[in-house]
Design an enzyme around this catalytic site. Structure first.
Site, PDB file in Angstrom:
ATOM      1  N   CYS A   7     -27.945 -34.974  32.278  1.00  0.00           N
ATOM      2  CA  CYS A   7     -27.191 -36.085  32.877  1.00  0.00           C
ATOM      3  C   CYS A   7     -28.040 -36.677  33.992  1.00  0.00           C
ATOM      4  CB  CYS A   7     -25.814 -35.628  33.355  1.00  0.00           C
ATOM      5  SG  CYS A   7     -25.846 -34.380  34.661  1.00  0.00           S
ATOM      6  N   ASN A  10     -27.486 -33.600  37.392  1.00  0.00           N
ATOM      7  CA  ASN A  10     -27.435 -32.172  37.030  1.00  0.00           C
ATOM      8  C   ASN A  10     -26.531 -31.372  37.981  1.00  0.00           C
ATOM      9  OD1 ASN A  10     -29.729 -29.359  36.696  1.00  0.00           O
ATOM     10  ND2 ASN A  10     -28.077 -29.932  35.349  1.00  0.00           N
ATOM     11  N   CYS A  12     -22.834 -32.347  37.835  1.00  0.00           N
ATOM     12  CA  CYS A  12     -21.468 -32.506  37.303  1.00  0.00           C
ATOM     13  C   CYS A  12     -21.423 -32.303  35.785  1.00  0.00           C
ATOM     14  CB  CYS A  12     -20.898 -33.883  37.663  1.00  0.00           C
ATOM     15  SG  CYS A  12     -20.692 -34.156  39.444  1.00  0.00           S
ATOM     16  N   ARG A  13     -21.878 -33.291  35.021  1.00  0.00           N
ATOM     17  CA  ARG A  13     -21.653 -33.253  33.574  1.00  0.00           C
ATOM     18  C   ARG A  13     -22.518 -32.243  32.821  1.00  0.00           C
ATOM     19  NH1 ARG A  13     -22.638 -39.485  32.928  1.00  0.00           N
ATOM     20  NH2 ARG A  13     -24.076 -38.863  34.589  1.00  0.00           N
ATOM     21  N   SER A  14     -23.845 -32.294  33.016  1.00  0.00           N
ATOM     22  CA  SER A  14     -24.691 -31.395  32.204  1.00  0.00           C
ATOM     23  C   SER A  14     -24.514 -29.916  32.558  1.00  0.00           C
ATOM     24  CB  SER A  14     -26.166 -31.823  32.210  1.00  0.00           C
ATOM     25  OG  SER A  14     -26.731 -31.762  33.491  1.00  0.00           O
ATOM     26  N   ASP A 123     -18.986 -40.473  33.968  1.00  0.00           N
ATOM     27  CA  ASP A 123     -19.496 -39.880  35.202  1.00  0.00           C
ATOM     28  C   ASP A 123     -18.322 -39.694  36.178  1.00  0.00           C
ATOM     29  OD1 ASP A 123     -20.738 -39.217  37.553  1.00  0.00           O
ATOM     30  OD2 ASP A 123     -22.285 -40.778  37.404  1.00  0.00           O
TER      31      ASP A 123
END
Ligand code: 4NP
Length: 154
Positions: A7, A10, A12-14, A123
């Protein structure tokens, strides 16, 4: 097999995608056969733990993200990983621009690959609590699809 989630930050999402997929792999007894990591296209949060809101939302569902630290995508990742899964189209475009000509890593949008309700992982960074829950929901759905793919490839 080696899978990298990517993401922007690095944090939150990934890392959520990484923690959720790790848990599903482990439950399936496949953690020794698949290497999993995550990285950001930016260097903004290198060495930092995952976002507090991300960690707390994950913890409520039983995912432990305390050991994860932010890192930036490196050119070596394109030879180390077989499958590099981007969280949004902008991450994917950055990865495509960075990929060396001799790299055989397959790049894709994580959610689109499995035809989930959204093509991109929204996001959550500038939004409210519900965004972090949505990331977890999508990560759980996508991880089940990725696990099925991995089973077929091993
Ligand atoms: P991520 O979220 O890409 O899912 O880790 C973000 C983290 C940090 C920022 C933006 C998005 N930021 O602007 O610092």
């Amino acid at each position: 097999m080696r899978v990298l989630f990517v993401c922007l930050g690095n944090i939150c999402r990934s890392p959520t995608a990484e923690a959720v997929f790790r848990q599903q792999l482990s439950a399936a007894g496949l953690d020794a056969q698949v290497a999993v990591d995550s990285a950001g296209t930016s260097d903004w949060h290198v060495g930092k733990p995952a976002d507090t809101r991300t960690r707390l939302a994950a913890q409520r569902r039983g995912y432990d993200m305390t050991a994860l630290r932010g890192r930036q995508v490196q050119v070596e990742d394109f030879s180390r990983f077989d499958l590099i899964l981007a969280m949004d189209a902008s991450n994917l475009a950055e990865l495509q621009a960075l990929q060396p000509a001799d790299s055989h890593a397959q790049l894709d949008l994580y959610l689109r690959r499995y035809q989930l309700a959204l093509d991109e992982m929204p996001d959550p960074y500038y939004g409210g609590e519900e965004g972090f829950e949505q990331v977890l929901d999508l990560a759980e759905q996508a991880a089940a699809c990725l696990l099925a793919e991995v089973r077929g490839r091993l």
